[in-house]
Write a protein that holds these residues in place. Structure first.
Motif, mmCIF file in Angstrom:
data_model
loop_
_atom_site.group_PDB
_atom_site.id
_atom_site.type_symbol
_atom_site.label_atom_id
_atom_site.label_comp_id
_atom_site.label_asym_id
_atom_site.label_seq_id
_atom_site.Cartn_x
_atom_site.Cartn_y
_atom_site.Cartn_z
ATOM 1 N N GLY A 896 0.807 -1.217 0.000
ATOM 2 C CA GLY A 896 0.000 0.000 0.000
ATOM 3 C C GLY A 896 0.839 1.265 0.000
ATOM 4 N N GLU A 961 -8.830 -2.734 6.887
ATOM 5 C CA GLU A 961 -10.006 -2.981 6.050
ATOM 6 C C GLU A 961 -10.602 -1.667 5.541
ATOM 7 O OE1 GLU A 961 -11.012 -5.923 4.963
ATOM 8 O OE2 GLU A 961 -9.272 -6.732 6.027
ATOM 9 N N LYS A 964 -8.384 -0.070 2.530
ATOM 10 C CA LYS A 964 -8.290 -0.650 1.188
ATOM 11 C C LYS A 964 -8.961 0.206 0.120
ATOM 12 C CE LYS A 964 -7.663 -5.358 2.889
ATOM 13 N NZ LYS A 964 -8.255 -6.701 3.079
#
Length: 1197
Positions: A896, A961, A964
């Motif tokens: 990421g 979560e 994302k």
């Protein structure tokens, strides 16, 4: 002539296969085994000639007295021609062998008689029609249709095509048949009546397998982490190469990063010495727990910037080491130490120490212990030996150490006194036979023998009956004691009894220690062999007669007992008492038998001249230090034990009759002057101590007023108790009595951490000797951890099979591996079997590989103050999965962040953080606060819980979560803020975990980019996160995200209730006020991501939810409506719910009737009543939930 025995039955396929092979043998160049063709016999062989039981056909006899072979496969293999199936075999032969083998292996079990005709061997032009095959089986043709096995070969007729109705009926029949067969199979798998159904094995998490680090890295060089991260966490991969690099770089030395240890450090100093393990020792769970706690504390203090020293060391372990080397010497060379001589034996011990003595150090390194190995000390090193001599001489000169003859714990096998901690107390409930070293037969214990002493001068043959558990000691009796107020014996004041074997007169003495209620109220007195009797003897001036020598043989007794081993004498004395009519009975008696934990010998109290330390004044000073608060003992409950021991302390025997250890620097004086009478051993005036023999000689000459040349000295053969040198450890390792930089900087130390079981044996003696010899406490705090037990709360014992080697938890071991360890132990064969059963029950699949980090974290998480640790290996395995979670979170983060990511120079927010960014920073702040607070209070479970919860439940389960969609979004400003926040979480989170999990955190930290070029090279010397650094508490963000998480939990609960695992249902939020509505709207995106929901919409105030929704309460201001319309079958769900309602109603009714019974309040235990009450409440709550669901589905119909 060879004979082939076959079955006469035409469909016996095994025999047919042998006949086919025989035919091929005739057609070829001869059987493969090279003999003549066999004669075929259609009957079993005579039983007198077969080496196997009939009727194992076919069978082949290779001539009278020759080779016997039976079974179709073996016979056929022997009869095939040599070329069949090999390189020289024909294609036809190979195909035939294939067909026959297929029939043999696949078809025989199902239908032996019909197997060959059903083979369907093709008969087309290109396929062989071989005469040998047809001669045995007849014509073999391929059948293209399907026939039932009940039909005869050749009776098949073409079947007419079936109608649709027939096919449907057949399908239904097949379905019913399948259900019936499944039911039959299920019933067969049920256990027999009366047996419990075995529980299905839980589906464990997938084992990620073993990944190893294979890159060439010289020891001490930094590990190469430039490559791609492995797919999953592997302890072997992660733990490789880091420790040698840490050690090589000097990170564990207090000098690292500063000019000298004396350089002023505003952060302070932390010093702790390791409880020195025995040089003979190997790692056990006690070591693992001690070192996990100590290393976590040390790393925390080091990362806080303090001048930190954790000093390693090893104890010479006098008795243990001498026993090991003596056994080795006898095993390899058949020599005893006495045959070898003292000096030669000590050379053998030093040789063994050099070869084997550093094993425990390697194991400590495996645990990741960040000790300064350059300062490692051995208690027999010259520096520490000099400190021992100095301490003894000073204390002897002050009169604190003195010579005296007293009762000691004596091991006849070791031929030495032993300390209380080396005595195991075996509890017996009654008569028990125990193995004792040196005796072929087991010895009886746990019985009370009664016998009579005749009263001297009695005309009426009066007697006094006494009882003892050690009947052999009556040979050393010097009196009989009764209570002064016992009316039964008042008339015997001033009287005596007669000893039956020595005819000595034994006085009857009156003493308060006698229990009038026990037995006859009369007690035999043996001052030389019992502590209570010794004290009685001192009070009444009784002689103490020693009746045993150092090996346990009887002395100072009349024949026939003279020279007998003590337990042989036990039987002889009992027989002699019976012979003289003085035996009065024997009964079971619960008792405690003292056993030497080194030799397993029964410990005897014996009178021996020994050296003692006078402890009274030193104990008072140690007790006062705790009372004043100068010394802090944690948990505080142990302070009561401390004061109780100090208030009732006895003088400490420090003599040991060994060769390995610090030889006592005391010398017995002989004066060559007739004016000076010769001295005796117990007379302290004839003993002198000295730092050298010359110094001792000068002191002796001065004492007796003679010239030194008239003094002869004989040094004491004994050595000092190991605990004496251990008691000096905190300052002897720093160079005491000489002045040194280390002694000035690091003494007194900061902390002593150890197990509470050695509070008296080691901690108290360090405090007493430290105060006496240095005038200072050796440390300011003592933290005592608990004892490690197994998962069931039992003490770990080899005989129970529940001892766990920490290296087995780190590397993993099979059940067979655990069994093999037992075979290499010193357990009796009967104990081995019991231990195997224990291992099989606790570790049916062995112990899985957990790794060092998981073991350390788990042990610290268990360490609740004041409680023993019931260690469950499955919980340690859970922390290995936690390591995998860290691994995967970091892998995701690195993807990421991207290759070009550059972290901000500081961790401060950039100002554009989203709600969830602010929330995770707030939670990180709380984790930092709780971690520092827990370390300061030695509350390790609080620290591990805070860190575990942050990483698992907040960072991984929530923040990642929610991140994302952001990282894949178009708003680059928001995405960059998220990346910086994610980096901060990883950076701070890994630093938080580092003291507990040094390997995995270093591995992951080294893969992260650095904020500045000046960042420390290793995580272990990077600053620990402080509350002042991480001050991002955000109550507003936490309140908003708490609502999001409450809604998420409600949605997940509803999805589970209605089995919506793969569907993303729409969600409607009903709120009670506009503020909650605005908040719910703000977090709706997070709910969508976390709950895997479809649309998440906030209903207008007062607006109804759509039809067909299930409802759950998220908070008192927000209800969740989950759309079920079109996603579930209402009729089907109604049927299931109505059945569930019926069962719940019946259960509730049974509970109500049970509780309503008139006898219920009086006859049913209170805990059961409470359980019934809770069960009824749960059932009624479940019933209400089912009713609500039924109403919902009825509306949907």
């Amino acid at each position: 002539m060879s004979i082939l025995y076959v079955s006469p039955h035409p469909d016996a396929f095994p025999s047919l296969r042998a006949l086919i092979a025989a035919r091929y043998g005739e057609a070829g160049e001869g059987p493969g085994w090279g003999g003549a063709h066999p004669r075929v016999c259609l009957q079993p062989p005579p039983t007198s000639r077969t080496p196997f039981p009939p009727p194992r056909l076919p069978a082949l006899e290779q001539g009278p007295g020759g080779l016997w072979v039976w079974g179709a496969t073996a016979v056929a293999q022997l009869l095939w021609p040599a070329g069949l199936g090999g390189p020289g075999g024909s294609r036809a032969a190979v195909l035939v062998q294939q067909w026959v083998s297929y029939a043999d292996t696949e078809l025989i079990p199902a239908a032996c008689g019909a197997s060959l005709p059903a083979l369907g061997l093709r008969s087309s032009a290109q396929d062989p029609q071989q005469p040998e095959f047809r001669a045995v089986l007849g014509e073999v043709v391929l059948y293209s249709g399907a026939r039932l096995l009940s039909q005869q070969p050749g009776s098949e007729v073409p079947a007419p095509p079936k109608t649709a109705t027939q096919l449907k009926k057949e399908a239904k029949k097949r379905e019913k048949l399948e259900k019936f067969q499944q039911k039959q199979k299920s019933q067969q798998q049920q256990p027999p009546p009366g047996e419990k159904k075995p529980k299905p094995e839980k589906r464990g998490k997938r084992d990620p397998g073993v990944i190893t680090y294979d890159l060439p890295t010289p020891s001490g060089e930094k590990k190469d982490v430039s490559g791609t991260m492995p797919d999953s966490y592997s302890p072997q991969y992660v733990e490789a190469a880091w420790y040698p690099w840490w050690e090589q770089q000097g990170f564990f030395k207090p000098e690292y990063g500063r000019a000298s240890v004396s350089a002023p450090n505003p952060r302070g100093i932390f010093m702790m010495c390791i409880p020195p393990p025995n040089v003979t020792g190997s790692l056990h769970l006690g070591h693992a727990l001690t070192n996990a706690i100590q290393d976590s504390l040390t790393r925390w203090h080091r990362m806080r910037g303090e001048t930190t020293l954790w000093n390693p060391g090893c104890d010479h372990a006098g008795i243990a080491t001498q026993v090991v080397v003596e056994k080795k010497l006898w095993r390899e060379r058949g020599l005893s130490r006495h045959q070898l001589g003292r000096e030669a034996f000590l050379r053998e011990v030093w040789k063994w120490k050099e070869e084997k003595g550093d094993r425990i150090y390697h194991q400590l390194k495996k645990l990741g212990s960040s000790l300064d190995w350059n300062r490692a000390c051995f208690t027999m090193d010259p520096k520490l030996s000099a400190a021992v001599t100095e301490a003894f001489v000073r204390l002897h000169e002050e009169g604190v150490i003195y010579r005296s003859t007293r009762l000691v714990n004596w091991s006849c096998t070791l031929n030495s006194a032993i300390s209380d901690i080396e005595v195991d107390k075996k509890e017996l409930t009654g008569r028990t036979l125990l193995s004792v070293p040196g005796y072929k037969e087991k010895v009886e214990f746990g019985v009370l023998v009664s016998f009579a002493y005749k009263v001297q001068g009695s005309d009426s043959d009066e007697e006094v009956v006494v009882a003892t558990t050690r009947i052999e000691t009556m040979l050393g009796d010097v009196a009989v004691a009764v209570h002064p107020k016992d009316p039964r014996y008042q008339h015997l004041k001033g009287r005596s009894v007669i000893h039956p074997f020595s005819s000595q007169s034994l006085p009857i003495v009156f003493d308060d220690f006698v229990d009038m209620e026990f037995g006859t109220g009369a007690v035999k007195i043996t001052p030389a062999h019992d502590q209570n009797d010794y004290e009685v003897g001192q009070r009444h001036g009784l002689e103490a007669i020693s009746i045993m020598d150092s090996r346990g043989a009887l002395i100072n007794v009349p024949p026939p007992f003279l020279g007998l081993p003590r337990f042989e004498a036990r039987k002889a004395v009992l027989a002699a008492l019976k012979e003289r009519g003085l035996f009065r009975g024997i009964e079971d008696n619960p008792m405690v038998v003292p056993l030497c934990n080194r030799s397993k010998d029964v410990v005897e109290p014996l009178l021996r001249p020994q050296w003692y330390v006078r402890c009274g004044e030193m104990a008072q000073a140690a007790s006062a230090a705790v009372t004043r608060g100068d010394l802090r003992i944690l948990p505080e409950a142990h302070q009561r034990t401390w004061h109780a021991w100090m208030d009732n302390i006895r003088d400490w025997c420090i003599s040991r009759q060994l060769w390995w250890g610090h030889r006592i620097p005391a010398y017995f004086i002989t004066v060559s002057d007739p004016a000076v009478p010769p001295g005796e051993d117990p007379d302290g005036r004839y003993w002198v101590s000295g730092r050298s023999e010359a110094e001792a000689r000068e002191k002796a000459a001065k004492e007796f007023g003679v010239s030194p040349d008239k003094i002869s000295l004989q040094q004491d053969e004994d050595v000092l108790d190991t605990w004496f040198s251990s008691g000096l450890f905190p300052f002897s390792i720093l160079g005491w009595p000489n002045h040194s930089e280390d002694l000035n900087v690091f003494y007194p130390g900061t902390l002593l951490e150890t197990g509470h079981d050695i509070l008296f044996f080691w901690v108290a003696r360090m405090v007493m000797l430290g105060l006496k010899l240095t005038g200072k406490l050796p440390f300011r705090e003592v933290y005592l951890h608990a004892i490690v037990r197994d998962a069931h709360g039992r003490k770990m014992s080899k005989s129970l099979g529940n001892v766990i080697d920490p290296l087995d938890v780190i590397h993993g071991v099979s059940l067979q591996g655990l069994h093999d360890q037992l075979l290499n132990s010193n357990l009796d064969p009967s104990e081995v079997e019991k231990a195997k059963e224990g291992q099989k029950a606790d570790f049916p699949a062995g112990i899985p590989e957990c790794g060092t980090d998981a073991l350390r974290f788990g042990l610290c998480a268990y360490t609740s103050q004041g409680r023993d640790i019931n260690l469950d290996v499955n919980r340690i395995l859970g922390y290995r999965h936690f390591c995998n979670k860290l691994w995967n979170a970091t892998k995701f983060a690195l993807r990421g962040l991207g290759k070009g990511f550059v972290p901000s120079p500081t961790s401060e927010p950039g100002g554009y953080e989203s709600l969830v960014d602010r929330w995770i920073r707030s939670r990180l702040t709380e984790a930092v606060r709780l971690s520092n607070q827990g370390f300061q209070a030695y509350d390790f479970p609080a620290v591990t819980t805070a860190q575990y919860s942050f990483w698992l439940y907040e960072l991984c389960d929530v923040y990642v979560e929610c991140l994302k969609p952001v990282l894949n979004g178009v708003d680059q400003v928001v995405a960059e803020c998220a990346r910086q926040t994610l980096y901060t979480c990883l950076d701070v989170g890994l630093r938080l975990l580092s003291p507990f999990m040094p390997f995995v955190t270093e591995e992951l930290f080294q893969r992260l980019p650095r904020r500045t070029l000046q960042a420390p090279p290793s995580l272990c010397i990077t600053p620990y996160p402080e509350p002042s650094e991480c001050s991002w508490r955000d109550p507003e963000a936490e309140a908003a995200m708490e609502l999001a998480l409450s809604i998420t939990r409600a949605v997940r609960s509803l999805r589970a209730d209605y089995n919506l695992t793969r569907i993303r249902p729409d969600c409607f939020l009903e709120v009670t006020d506009e503020a909650t509505g605005a908040l719910a709207s703000a977090v709706s995106g997070y709910v969508q991501a976390l709950a895997s929901a479809g649309v998440v919409a906030v209903l207008a105030l007062g607006a109804p939810a759509p039809q067909g929704c299930a409802v759950a309460l998220a908070s008192d201001r927000c209800s969740v409506h989950l759309q079920l319309q079109g996603l579930v079958d209402p009729a089907r769900e109604l049927g299931k719910l109505q059945a569930k309602r019926g069962e719940a109603q019946r259960q509730a009714q049974r509970l109500r009737e049970r509780r309503a019974a008139s006898s219920y309040p009086t006859k049913v235990p209170l805990d059961v009543q409470e359980a019934d009450k809770v069960k009824l409440q749960q059932t009624e709550a479940e019933l209400r939930k089912v009713e609500e669901a039924i109403a919902l589905f009825q509306k949907m119909l």
